[in-house]
Each structure stands twice: as C-alpha cells, then as structure tokens.
Scaffold this active site. Sequence first.
Site, mmCIF file in Angstrom:
data_model
loop_
_atom_site.group_PDB
_atom_site.id
_atom_site.type_symbol
_atom_site.label_atom_id
_atom_site.label_comp_id
_atom_site.label_asym_id
_atom_site.label_seq_id
_atom_site.Cartn_x
_atom_site.Cartn_y
_atom_site.Cartn_z
ATOM 1 N N MET A 157 -5.300 -5.899 10.817
ATOM 2 C CA MET A 157 -5.919 -4.601 11.036
ATOM 3 C C MET A 157 -6.146 -3.877 9.765
ATOM 4 O O MET A 157 -5.048 -3.889 9.078
ATOM 5 C CB MET A 157 -5.258 -3.823 12.129
ATOM 6 C CG MET A 157 -6.147 -2.822 12.536
ATOM 7 S SD MET A 157 -5.454 -1.655 13.469
ATOM 8 C CE MET A 157 -5.268 -0.341 11.843
ATOM 9 N N LYS A 193 0.746 -1.267 -0.193
ATOM 10 C CA LYS A 193 0.040 0.068 -0.002
ATOM 11 C C LYS A 193 0.935 1.266 -0.019
ATOM 12 O O LYS A 193 0.587 2.344 -0.835
ATOM 13 C CB LYS A 193 -0.978 -0.151 1.243
ATOM 14 C CG LYS A 193 -2.004 1.023 1.160
ATOM 15 C CD LYS A 193 -2.939 0.753 2.237
ATOM 16 C CE LYS A 193 -3.792 -0.439 1.938
ATOM 17 N NZ LYS A 193 -4.842 -0.568 3.023
ATOM 18 N N CYS A 248 8.375 -37.738 -5.562
ATOM 19 C CA CYS A 248 7.178 -38.105 -5.744
ATOM 20 C C CYS A 248 6.492 -37.975 -4.560
ATOM 21 O O CYS A 248 5.349 -38.344 -4.377
ATOM 22 C CB CYS A 248 7.257 -39.452 -6.179
ATOM 23 S SG CYS A 248 7.920 -40.533 -5.349
ATOM 24 N N SER A 301 13.711 -41.339 -6.639
ATOM 25 C CA SER A 301 12.677 -40.463 -6.700
ATOM 26 C C SER A 301 12.616 -40.152 -5.229
ATOM 27 O O SER A 301 12.664 -41.120 -4.304
ATOM 28 C CB SER A 301 11.438 -41.488 -7.017
ATOM 29 O OG SER A 301 10.333 -40.617 -7.168
ATOM 30 N N ARG A 336 -3.656 -1.362 -6.415
ATOM 31 C CA ARG A 336 -2.745 -2.456 -6.162
ATOM 32 C C ARG A 336 -3.369 -3.365 -7.205
ATOM 33 O O ARG A 336 -4.418 -3.022 -7.872
ATOM 34 C CB ARG A 336 -3.147 -3.233 -4.753
ATOM 35 C CG ARG A 336 -4.448 -3.720 -4.436
ATOM 36 C CD ARG A 336 -4.778 -4.111 -3.247
ATOM 37 N NE ARG A 336 -6.062 -4.527 -3.119
ATOM 38 C CZ ARG A 336 -6.673 -4.947 -1.852
ATOM 39 N NH1 ARG A 336 -5.786 -5.012 -0.800
ATOM 40 N NH2 ARG A 336 -7.805 -5.003 -1.461
ATOM 41 N N GLY A 383 -6.141 -10.893 6.767
ATOM 42 C CA GLY A 383 -6.359 -11.278 8.435
ATOM 43 C C GLY A 383 -5.866 -9.959 9.306
ATOM 44 O O GLY A 383 -6.166 -9.949 10.336
ATOM 45 N N HIS A 439 -16.209 -8.431 2.056
ATOM 46 C CA HIS A 439 -15.170 -9.529 2.489
ATOM 47 C C HIS A 439 -15.408 -10.841 2.031
ATOM 48 O O HIS A 439 -14.391 -11.271 1.355
ATOM 49 C CB HIS A 439 -15.037 -9.369 4.251
ATOM 50 C CG HIS A 439 -14.064 -10.146 4.647
ATOM 51 N ND1 HIS A 439 -14.312 -11.464 5.151
ATOM 52 C CD2 HIS A 439 -12.875 -10.009 5.093
ATOM 53 C CE1 HIS A 439 -13.343 -12.084 5.412
ATOM 54 N NE2 HIS A 439 -12.287 -11.377 5.494
HETATM 55 C C1 PEP Z 1 6.871 -40.597 -0.067
HETATM 56 O O1 PEP Z 1 7.333 -41.312 1.147
HETATM 57 O O2 PEP Z 1 7.072 -39.375 -0.256
HETATM 58 C C2 PEP Z 1 6.102 -41.513 -0.980
HETATM 59 C C3 PEP Z 1 5.758 -40.860 -2.098
HETATM 60 O O3 PEP Z 1 5.811 -42.723 -0.685
HETATM 61 P P1 PEP Z 1 4.371 -42.883 0.237
HETATM 62 O O4 PEP Z 1 3.928 -41.544 0.609
HETATM 63 O O5 PEP Z 1 3.580 -44.003 -0.554
HETATM 64 O O6 PEP Z 1 5.003 -43.621 1.454
#
Ligand code: PEP
Length: 875
Positions: A104, A23, A832, A765, A337, A102, A455
Amino acid sequence: MSKKYVYLFSEGSGKMRELLGGKGANLAEMTNLGMPVPQGFTVTTEACTQYYIDGEKINGDIQAEIMEYITKLEGISGKKFGDLENPLLVSVRSGSRASMPGMMDTILNLGLNDQVVESFAKKTNNPRFAYDSYRRFIQMYSDVVMEVGKKFFEKLIDEMKEAKGVTLDTELDADDLKKLAQSFKAEYKSKIGSDFPSDPKEQLMGAVKAVFRSWDNPRAVYYRRMNDIPGDWGTAVNIQAMVFGNMGDTSGTGVAFTRNPSTGEKKLYGEFLMNAQGEDVVAGVRTPQPIHLLKDISEEAYNDFVAICAKLESHYRDMQDMEFTIENKKLYMLQTRNGKRTAAAALKIACDLVDEGVLSEKEAVLMIDPKQLDALLHPQFDTVALKKAKPVASALAASPGAACGKIVFTAEDATEWAKRGEKVVLVRLETSPEDIEGMHYSQGILTVRGGMTSHAAVVARGMGTCCVSGCGEIKMDEENKQFTLGGRIYKEGEFVSLDGSTGNIYGEALPTVEATISGEFGRIMGWADKYRTLQVRTNADTPTDAKKARQFGAEGIGLCRTEHMFFDPERIAAIREMICSDTVAQRETALAKLLPMQQSDFEELYEAMEGSPVTIRFLDPPLHEFVPTEEKDIELLAKTQGKTVADIKAIISSLHEFNPMMGHRGCRLSVTYPEITAMQTRAVIRAAINVKKAHPSWNVVPEIMIPLVGEIKELAFVKKTVTATADAEIAAASSDLHYKVGTMIEIPRAALTADEIAKEAEFFSFGTNDLTQMTFGFSRDDAGKFLGSYYENKIYESDPFARLDQVGVGKLVKMAAELGKQTRPDIKLGICGEHGGDPSTVEFCHKIGLTYVSCSPFRVPIARLAAAQAALKNK
Ligand code: PEP
Ligand code: MG
C-alpha cells in the site's frame, strides 16, 4: 519499560532503518539535516510484527501510543486532529526497510469529514480545493483501506463530467466536487454496508491497519520472493502533516532523481505538475513537465530544491530519488531514498562517484546489486535488422534493452503464456502493482499512459525489463484484446518489438543479438576481482558456452555435463546401440564409436579454457532418457540392431523406473557398466594429452567427477576403472599428464560421510540441485506444482531450488566441507548446482570457505560481484 512503538521524525535517524523503515529513517534524517519536511511520526516495523502476533489487530497500547503522538504532532503544527477551527490533516504511507512496490502506498488528506471539510474550505478560502481534497480522500481510503475498486469512483467522476459537458477534472467546480464527495460516500456505503468513517481516529487506525495488512498481500509476497526480502521484517507506517500541492497555481508536486536513472548522467532529472496532489504525477492522467521548467514557474522553490538535491546526494553519497510538494511557493520534501536505476546507470554512477572522490572502489563494488547485471548481458536488436525496420511509433524510453514478443493485454495472460513457453510483450493502459508478476514474465512492457516515473517505468527498470511507456497514440480496446496504432489493428498474439533504449515501437518481430559490455562494466569487474577470494567457474557443456563464460571471466569449468554431448542425432544412435547391446563386447563396440566424438568435444573445451581447470562429470542420467519413444525410431533401431520391434520395446520397458531421479543413474551406471566409465576416461585423458602437446605452457589437469556417490566403496569401485584406464593411456602416450578424481556431493549420505569419501575424492563439488531434492524429499521437476501453496501459506519464502536453503541443505554442505577438510586439508571444494549463481548462496559459499562457485555463463559476472561483496562484508 514497555517497548516504544512510535517515533517523531525528530527522534529518529537515518541509521534506524530496521525499526523505522527506509522512508521513516530518511524523513528523520532530513529533519535532522534541517530540511523542510512536514513533521510527523513513524509507527515502527515492530508494531507491524506485533499486529500479526496479535491476530491482525492493533492492540490498545499501540493505538494509545499513536494517539499520544497525534497530540505531539498537534503541538508541533499548531493544528488539531478533527478540529473545526484549524484541522490537522495527515498522510499515511507505508515504508519497509527495502522499498517494496507491491505494498500500500499512500492515503492523503486523512482527517477530513463533512464538518471538517466545511471549516477547511473557509480557512483556506478555497472551497474547490477543500472539496477536491475530500473527494480524493474518500476515494483513496475506500480503495486502499476497504478495497472498493477505484473504477467505481472514476465512473462517478465521468458521469459528473458528462452531465456538466466538460472533459477535465479541473473544470469541475466546488459545488460539483462537494456533490461528488457525497456520491462517493454513498458508493462506499452501498459497497461496504456501513457509513464512511467520519471519526478521524477511526480513519487513522483503519489506514494504519491497511498498511500493516498490505505487507502480506500477494503482490508484496511475490516481490519479496523475487528480491530475497525476509517476510518477518514488517513495514513501518509514516504519518505526516499534510502539505498541499493542489492549492492552486502556485502549488505543485513532483519527483526527481539527482542523476539520470536510465543512463547515470550527472544531471537533475525529474517531473512535476502544478496544482496537483501526490499520485497525479505518476498516474499519467496529466502529462508532467520536466523539472528544469519549474524554474520559470516557481524560481525560489526550484533553487531551494536544487540546493537540497546536492546536499542530499553528498550526504547519502549516492544518487537520490526524491518527492516534493510546493505549497503556495514554499518547498517541502516528502521523501528521499537511494534511487532505483538501470544496470548501465548503476555502473556509471558507481564509477563516477569513485572518480569524483566520493566513494572508494570497495564502496563502489558494494553499491551494485549483482542480480542487476543480468540486464546488461542481455540482448539488443540486431543492428542490420533494426536499420531496415521502421518504427510504427515512438514513446518514452523507460527501461533499456530489446524485447520482442507476442502481444498480451493482461498480467495474468502474460504469466500464463510465458509459463507455456511463449515470449510476450505486455501492453497496458498503465500498469499497477497487481501487474508485477505478469511484468516479470514479460520480455517487455508497453504502456499507453505514464511518464518516466510511472509505475511501469520504475518497476521495469528495477527488474531490468525493457519498457516503453506513455504511447498516447495507441487506441486501446482491451475488451476485444486489440489496439490500433498508426492505422493498423494489433491483435492479441501478434508480434511487436520494443526498443527500451530509444522508445521505438516496431510492429514486427525483430531479431535480437547478445549484449556488449561497456568500459564501466570492466572497471567494476576488475575491482570485484581484486577483492574477492572465492573463485568463479562456469557450468558449460559446449565450447561456445565455455568461450562465452571465459569472456565473462570464468576461471574454469566447474561442471561439464557429458550426457548433453550425446543428444546429437549421430551420437544418440551410438548410445542407443550401446543401451540395446546384449554383451559387454557389443557395448564396447558401440562405445568405441562414441569415443572419438567425446574426445574431440573435450579437446575443444580444453582449448576454450586455455589451461584453466576443467571438471568433467561422467554420465549421470538414467538410460531411459536416451531411448526412442516414436514408433519410427523404434523400428529403425530394431533394424540397425538386428532385433525385432518387440525386442526393442521389451528393452525400453525394462528401463522403466518408478522413480528415475532416485534410480539407475549417476555412478550406479558406472557400477553396472564400467565400460562406459572406461570410454569416458579414455576420451578425457587422450584429449588432455593432445591439448597439452599443442600448448606446452598450459597447465592441463583434467578433473574427473563421479556423480551421485553416497558410499565410499561406490566411489572406490568406479575410481579403480578410472585410474586403471587413465594410467594406461598416460603410460602408452609416455605423457606426464596429471589428473584428479573427485566426486559430487549431492546425496545426503555423501554429505554425512564426507570424511570417509574424501579419502578417495581429491575434490568435492556440491550438486545442490540433487542435494536439495533429496534433503527436502521433493522432486526438482515437480515441486513447482505445489511450491505456490507453500509461499501462500508462508511455509517457504523462496524456491529452495533457486536460493540455497541455508538452514537445512546448507547445514549439510557446511558439515561436508568441514569433514572433507579434516581428511584432506587441501581438498578443493566447489558448488555446481543452480545455486552457484545466486548472490545470497555465493555469500554463504564464501563464508563456509569453498574454493569456487560454478554457474551458467551469463551468471558468471553476477557471481564475481557477489563474491567480492561477500569478501568485503565478511572481513
Ligand atoms: C546437481 O545435482 O546440483 C547438479 C549440478 O547436477 P545435475 O543438475 O546435472 O543433476
Ligand atoms: Mg545432480
């Protein structure tokens, strides 16, 4: 020289956002652009940080600097703070780097007291206006600085109106308001135990302190956690000479967007109220008028405003959200903004700005918040059901999407019900910042009062939550947790459905269907793909998920959790048979039943991915997850196994572990039962050979992933079974199929010895769910119970299971990636864990040179956009 903590608007600039807050920086920028901004100054975010360092006190130096700038402002305005002749009144507003609902918000008319108000009344020749301003100030100050609830003051107003026999505030005269101001002060004294401060300096320091304090209130802390805003940023405070929209019929106040924040349409969009101040427009007490009608009331101010809007938009090269006040026909700008917008509007505005030649494709990609895409990918009502359904009422379509859920009346109930798995729609007279958490947990929000800029509307739009606002037909009975609409009573727990795109309200549960994606979405995603270097895969265990993810642009499967394929009733029987076997031969017989089922699952997955890489993770969870718990199922299992119930129970109890997450799971199962690994390998390889035969042009290269490895010999042991089985299958089929064997890095020891592990693993991974669990040493299933206290006590700012802890867990990931590359320069590196779809984690993965991120199907577009932004930001 000591640090400078205060800047006049004319000393700042739009580039000083970190120091002056959004601001403050924009007020400075508008001042520099020569726009009509009531002058003032900004107390910096560093002053806020200092306030906390000093034990929540504004130190003497900063107080003196603030007063020095009051003197400068007196010089600029020709008015004097606390003066009886020509008093300077100011507004005090918060303003952090990122807009934060959130905190003031505003105190207006600061500087008034019993004496000043007298002279103010004379000077303006408008006693009603003066006393109205005074009573508003006492009310706002008591509420936001001293936390005496608004309701006490509203009650006094209601009593006064009743005594006078009037219904509107505007029907109260100067004398009434004067009396009201005195009774407000008495109320203050009764609640606080001391007199309302009459010294303007004391008022000012109280207000500044309240802004600093609000940086750390629970709502602000929650909002920061939701939006990845660091707790150490602090907020600035803006102190600005007052202009008055409540001076009579030639004055007014309003808010507007340069483009429609719901649809993105290029057209001025906003609301105003004449003879009103600040909060009146958004409070929803009086219904504001659409902005174009201002032309008929105050043509000059309207024309000035339209010209300023155009100038601001082209200056900032983005849609602007502005606040203005008209004082006696003269326009003043109070704020600008970059406007919050729906996901659909965000895409349209970005594409339009590229087409208008204002932005480049790269800039367009950078301007969209990846998390917002979520809203686009979420359900709409089933069109057939929608056609049949009759709306019971219609109100403002404040934030698009479809919502269906059980009615709740408080934000606390919304949170509580949602946490126990209920879908809820929050119905409120109007929402306020305290409601933010409950709003977040709701499917949709319905309010009785408030316009498009209320809001509820603004916050819901930001969250991507469906909202219908301003349904005045609702007769609320909050006490009895019910409301009446269209002649029917709706009780807590009954279903209601909201269409946030049309504003329709349905008194029934309507089925929803998945979203379809617009052309603009495709364009932005196309640009994102052009600029990103990180690949995006998906975590998918079923062909349906895999197909969905492919539609969303997934370039492969990064994680298929094979155990999820075992829970089908037919399969679970075979798994249980396997678990209850006494000999390897018995186990192999049971596994042979599973083999064709797994094989056909994998075939479908390869088909769905059309030759893109598919990583199949071998059995991971502890075996006790598969055994029956119900007596009748135990009896059945005993029967099929030719065992007694007691035998089966003994097997089940032998599987009990005190800490199953760290127990007999992952590759440890493969070490004790290599025949499981052999069966899964057979299924993966046979499926791949078949699909490759059916689609010779596809590059089918299965990736077999061994979970929970912590030691290279563990991996080597399991890999021996995999390669022996796979090679035998390939030879038997006279195929030239290639496959890869890799591992998850999800145990700290694996990360620490990644150079060793890479000797056996062709890919890594990062399983950051387990890696987070084991690095922090707290259970991923139970941490939720105590993380709340960690946020409250500022030990953690965000959930480390949602946003990767880059300092600790991230250090392990980075180190393991480097060690892996040392051993095997062409090693494929992915992630993953759930973090793979979190934009800040995606950026981290880009920076440390991972090959891909993998996330749930609906987060694939988010990850694609986040990956492009990471590439553009880190060139
Ligand atoms: C992990 O542990 O990040 C994973 C992808 O395997 P899982 O969530 O199946 O344990
Ligand atoms: Mg894991």
